[in-house]
Design an enzyme around this catalytic site. Structure first.
Site, PDB file in Angstrom:
ATOM      1  N   LYS A  14       0.841  -1.209   0.000  1.00 46.38           N
ATOM      2  CA  LYS A  14       0.000   0.000   0.000  1.00 46.38           C
ATOM      3  C   LYS A  14       0.873   1.256   0.000  1.00 46.38           C
ATOM      4  O   LYS A  14       0.685   2.172  -0.795  1.00 46.38           O
ATOM      5  CB  LYS A  14      -0.919   0.027   1.241  1.00 46.38           C
ATOM      6  CG  LYS A  14      -1.842  -1.159   1.358  1.00 46.38           C
ATOM      7  CD  LYS A  14      -2.738  -1.073   2.591  1.00 46.38           C
ATOM      8  CE  LYS A  14      -2.017  -1.185   3.927  1.00 46.38           C
ATOM      9  NZ  LYS A  14      -1.395  -2.493   4.191  1.00 46.38           N
ATOM     10  N   ARG A  89     -10.430   0.594   7.806  1.00 49.49           N
ATOM     11  CA  ARG A  89     -10.009  -0.759   8.172  1.00 49.49           C
ATOM     12  C   ARG A  89     -11.086  -1.540   8.893  1.00 49.49           C
ATOM     13  O   ARG A  89     -10.898  -2.711   9.193  1.00 49.49           O
ATOM     14  CB  ARG A  89      -8.842  -0.608   9.142  1.00 49.49           C
ATOM     15  CG  ARG A  89      -7.522  -1.054   8.601  1.00 49.49           C
ATOM     16  CD  ARG A  89      -6.512  -0.671   9.667  1.00 49.49           C
ATOM     17  NE  ARG A  89      -5.368  -1.490   9.650  1.00 49.49           N
ATOM     18  CZ  ARG A  89      -4.204  -1.101   9.089  1.00 49.49           C
ATOM     19  NH1 ARG A  89      -4.091   0.048   8.489  1.00 49.49           N
ATOM     20  NH2 ARG A  89      -3.177  -1.898   9.131  1.00 49.49           N
ATOM     21  N   ARG A 128      11.447  -5.519   4.115  1.00 50.16           N
ATOM     22  CA  ARG A 128      11.353  -4.109   4.522  1.00 50.16           C
ATOM     23  C   ARG A 128      12.344  -3.787   5.643  1.00 50.16           C
ATOM     24  O   ARG A 128      12.881  -2.685   5.700  1.00 50.16           O
ATOM     25  CB  ARG A 128       9.925  -3.775   4.962  1.00 50.16           C
ATOM     26  CG  ARG A 128       9.763  -2.300   5.302  1.00 50.16           C
ATOM     27  CD  ARG A 128       8.336  -1.871   5.391  1.00 50.16           C
ATOM     28  NE  ARG A 128       7.630  -2.567   6.449  1.00 50.16           N
ATOM     29  CZ  ARG A 128       6.318  -2.547   6.586  1.00 50.16           C
ATOM     30  NH1 ARG A 128       5.574  -1.907   5.714  1.00 50.16           N
ATOM     31  NH2 ARG A 128       5.739  -3.185   7.573  1.00 50.16           N
ATOM     32  N   ARG A 136      10.171  -1.275  12.326  1.00 51.72           N
ATOM     33  CA  ARG A 136       8.914  -1.117  13.069  1.00 51.72           C
ATOM     34  C   ARG A 136       8.774  -2.182  14.147  1.00 51.72           C
ATOM     35  O   ARG A 136       9.087  -3.336  13.924  1.00 51.72           O
ATOM     36  CB  ARG A 136       7.739  -1.192  12.086  1.00 51.72           C
ATOM     37  CG  ARG A 136       7.504   0.106  11.367  1.00 51.72           C
ATOM     38  CD  ARG A 136       6.549  -0.028  10.207  1.00 51.72           C
ATOM     39  NE  ARG A 136       5.303  -0.742  10.512  1.00 51.72           N
ATOM     40  CZ  ARG A 136       4.285  -0.779   9.663  1.00 51.72           C
ATOM     41  NH1 ARG A 136       4.348  -0.150   8.499  1.00 51.72           N
ATOM     42  NH2 ARG A 136       3.199  -1.453   9.969  1.00 51.72           N
ATOM     43  N   ARG A 147      -1.616  -9.231  12.911  1.00 54.40           N
ATOM     44  CA  ARG A 147      -2.054  -8.187  11.963  1.00 54.40           C
ATOM     45  C   ARG A 147      -2.814  -8.814  10.791  1.00 54.40           C
ATOM     46  O   ARG A 147      -3.809  -8.264  10.316  1.00 54.40           O
ATOM     47  CB  ARG A 147      -0.845  -7.389  11.449  1.00 54.40           C
ATOM     48  CG  ARG A 147      -0.299  -6.395  12.487  1.00 54.40           C
ATOM     49  CD  ARG A 147       1.142  -6.043  12.232  1.00 54.40           C
ATOM     50  NE  ARG A 147       1.363  -5.302  11.010  1.00 54.40           N
ATOM     51  CZ  ARG A 147       2.553  -5.187  10.405  1.00 54.40           C
ATOM     52  NH1 ARG A 147       3.629  -5.763  10.929  1.00 54.40           N
ATOM     53  NH2 ARG A 147       2.672  -4.485   9.302  1.00 54.40           N
TER      54      ARG A 147
HETATM   55  P1  AP5 Z   1       4.785  -1.665   1.951  1.00 49.31           P
HETATM   56  O1  AP5 Z   1       4.452  -0.820   0.788  1.00 49.31           O
HETATM   57  O2  AP5 Z   1       5.530  -1.074   3.077  1.00 49.31           O
HETATM   58  O3  AP5 Z   1       3.478  -2.449   2.477  1.00 49.31           O
HETATM   59  P2  AP5 Z   1       2.176  -1.901   3.215  1.00 49.31           P
HETATM   60  O4  AP5 Z   1       1.000  -2.518   2.541  1.00 49.31           O
HETATM   61  O5  AP5 Z   1       2.211  -0.439   3.343  1.00 49.31           O
HETATM   62  O6  AP5 Z   1       2.374  -2.649   4.618  1.00 49.31           O
HETATM   63  P3  AP5 Z   1       2.232  -2.111   6.120  1.00 49.31           P
HETATM   64  O7  AP5 Z   1       2.995  -3.093   6.957  1.00 49.31           O
HETATM   65  O8  AP5 Z   1       2.568  -0.684   6.227  1.00 49.31           O
HETATM   66  O9  AP5 Z   1       0.705  -2.332   6.355  1.00 49.31           O
HETATM   67  P4  AP5 Z   1      -0.115  -2.342   7.658  1.00 49.31           P
HETATM   68  O10 AP5 Z   1      -1.478  -2.215   7.182  1.00 49.31           O
HETATM   69  O11 AP5 Z   1       0.151  -3.530   8.504  1.00 49.31           O
HETATM   70  O12 AP5 Z   1       0.480  -1.134   8.521  1.00 49.31           O
HETATM   71  P5  AP5 Z   1      -0.069   0.323   8.838  1.00 49.31           P
HETATM   72  O13 AP5 Z   1       1.102   1.194   8.960  1.00 49.31           O
HETATM   73  O14 AP5 Z   1      -1.148   0.692   7.920  1.00 49.31           O
HETATM   74  O15 AP5 Z   1       5.632  -2.942   1.391  1.00 49.31           O
HETATM   75  C1  AP5 Z   1       6.204  -3.872   2.272  1.00 49.31           C
HETATM   76  C2  AP5 Z   1       7.566  -4.348   1.716  1.00 49.31           C
HETATM   77  O16 AP5 Z   1       7.383  -5.024   0.476  1.00 49.31           O
HETATM   78  C3  AP5 Z   1       8.549  -3.210   1.392  1.00 49.31           C
HETATM   79  O17 AP5 Z   1       9.820  -3.685   1.651  1.00 49.31           O
HETATM   80  C4  AP5 Z   1       8.363  -2.971  -0.118  1.00 49.31           C
HETATM   81  O18 AP5 Z   1       9.524  -2.461  -0.726  1.00 49.31           O
HETATM   82  C5  AP5 Z   1       8.068  -4.375  -0.591  1.00 49.31           C
HETATM   83  N1  AP5 Z   1       7.176  -4.437  -1.747  1.00 49.31           N
HETATM   84  C6  AP5 Z   1       6.028  -3.706  -1.941  1.00 49.31           C
HETATM   85  N2  AP5 Z   1       5.436  -4.074  -3.094  1.00 49.31           N
HETATM   86  C7  AP5 Z   1       6.207  -5.069  -3.630  1.00 49.31           C
HETATM   87  C8  AP5 Z   1       6.104  -5.860  -4.823  1.00 49.31           C
HETATM   88  N3  AP5 Z   1       5.084  -5.708  -5.680  1.00 49.31           N
HETATM   89  N4  AP5 Z   1       7.073  -6.782  -5.049  1.00 49.31           N
HETATM   90  C9  AP5 Z   1       8.104  -6.940  -4.184  1.00 49.31           C
HETATM   91  N5  AP5 Z   1       8.265  -6.232  -3.038  1.00 49.31           N
HETATM   92  C10 AP5 Z   1       7.306  -5.293  -2.761  1.00 49.31           C
HETATM   93  O19 AP5 Z   1      -0.728   0.126  10.290  1.00 49.31           O
HETATM   94  C11 AP5 Z   1       0.057  -0.150  11.411  1.00 49.31           C
HETATM   95  C12 AP5 Z   1      -0.804  -0.202  12.655  1.00 49.31           C
HETATM   96  O20 AP5 Z   1      -1.396   1.081  12.900  1.00 49.31           O
HETATM   97  C13 AP5 Z   1      -1.981  -1.167  12.642  1.00 49.31           C
HETATM   98  O21 AP5 Z   1      -1.584  -2.486  13.000  1.00 49.31           O
HETATM   99  C14 AP5 Z   1      -2.911  -0.530  13.674  1.00 49.31           C
HETATM  100  O22 AP5 Z   1      -2.485  -0.808  14.966  1.00 49.31           O
HETATM  101  C15 AP5 Z   1      -2.722   0.948  13.413  1.00 49.31           C
HETATM  102  N6  AP5 Z   1      -3.659   1.493  12.417  1.00 49.31           N
HETATM  103  C16 AP5 Z   1      -3.334   2.054  11.218  1.00 49.31           C
HETATM  104  N7  AP5 Z   1      -4.425   2.441  10.548  1.00 49.31           N
HETATM  105  C17 AP5 Z   1      -5.488   2.119  11.343  1.00 49.31           C
HETATM  106  C18 AP5 Z   1      -6.889   2.246  11.178  1.00 49.31           C
HETATM  107  N8  AP5 Z   1      -7.428   2.800  10.073  1.00 49.31           N
HETATM  108  N9  AP5 Z   1      -7.685   1.792  12.175  1.00 49.31           N
HETATM  109  C19 AP5 Z   1      -7.171   1.254  13.302  1.00 49.31           C
HETATM  110  N10 AP5 Z   1      -5.851   1.099  13.518  1.00 49.31           N
HETATM  111  C20 AP5 Z   1      -4.998   1.531  12.538  1.00 49.31           C
HETATM  112 MG    MG Z   2       2.371   0.916   4.982  1.00 47.72          MG
END
Ligand code: AP5
Ligand code: MG
Length: 188
Positions: A14, A89, A128, A136, A147
């Site tokens: 994402k 979410r 990552r 993280r 997660r």
């Molecule tokens: P990356 O692009 O970083 O992946 P991502 O989908 O952004 O993954 P996240 O871990 O950030 O998602 P998340 O939903 O768990 O975390 P968030 O911060 O939203 O890619 C990952 C890796 O893969 C990188 O190394 C990249 O280079 C590589 N890659 C990407 N695409 C690729 C491809 N096509 N091929 C090969 N490699 C690739 O949330 C964190 C926490 O915050 C949650 O657990 C929760 O506690 C809280 N939170 C956030 N939003 C909310 C909400 N709306 N409601 C409640 N709690 C929330």
């Molecule tokens: Mg992310």
């Protein structure tokens, strides 16, 4: 004004795709995860509440998330549009977003699911860890499992909600970053 929602399990790409899209469309990325991590780093009271929840991979309450979003989208840099990364979410967040958007007579242009098989997510998160200097707290196998479970339980119903309304587009997130980006581009 263009509004895009990016869905996908942890590690789906994402954040990666949002960064490509903001360049192309001259809009901004709103990542609730990044915003919450900033709060944690700043030591604010919200950050203190959020930290223990995020470290376990659980979700922050809908009320807190909605107030963060409402405040954020009021800011002037959102006027050309924004990409929502990691929001909504839960079904409650999706319904609250619909209400917010309707009230402001805005339109959500694209709702995109980046679909990736579970096994690959573990590799992506390991990958990552080698990229940035900041690892993280929630990027470890145990928390990642939670997660993913929460994604299935709380976030998949949101996908069904949009799918039923015929608003959801799905791209194959198992491909290279460039291919995924091209597939997203084709949706516009
Ligand atoms: P990356 O692009 O970083 O992946 P991502 O989908 O952004 O993954 P996240 O871990 O950030 O998602 P998340 O939903 O768990 O975390 P968030 O911060 O939203 O890619 C990952 C890796 O893969 C990188 O190394 C990249 O280079 C590589 N890659 C990407 N695409 C690729 C491809 N096509 N091929 C090969 N490699 C690739 O949330 C964190 C926490 O915050 C949650 O657990 C929760 O506690 C809280 N939170 C956030 N939003 C909310 C909400 N709306 N409601 C409640 N709690 C929330
Ligand atoms: Mg992310």
């Amino acid at each position: 004004m263009i509004i895009i929602i990016l869905f996908g399990p942890p590690g789906a790409g994402k954040g990666t795709q949002a960064k490509i899209l903001i360049e192309k469309h001259d809009i901004i990325q709103i990542s609730t995860g990044d915003m919450l991590r900033e709060e944690v780093n700043s030591g604010s009271s919200l950050g203190k509440t959020a930290k223990s929840i995020m470290d376990k991979g659980d979700l922050i309450s809908d009320d807190i998330i909605m107030s963060i979003i409402e405040e954020r989208i009021k800011k002037p840099d959102c006027q050309k549009g924004f990409i929502l990364d990691g929001f909504p979410r839960t079904l409650n967040q999706a319904i609250a977003l619909d209400y917010l958007v309707e009230n402001k007579t805005l339109n959500i242009d694209q709702i995109i699911e980046i679909k990736v098989d579970e096994e690959l997510l573990f590799e992506r998160i390991e990958q990552r860890k080698t990229e940035g200097d900041l690892v993280r707290n929630d990027d470890n196998t145990e928390v990642l499992k939670n997660r993913i479970l929460i994604y299935k339980n709380d976030t998949m119903p949101v996908l069904e909600y949009y799918r039923d309304l015929k608003r959801l587009k799905t791209v194959d997130g198992m491909q290279s970053i460039e291919r995924v980006s091209e597939d997203i581009k084709k949706l516009f």
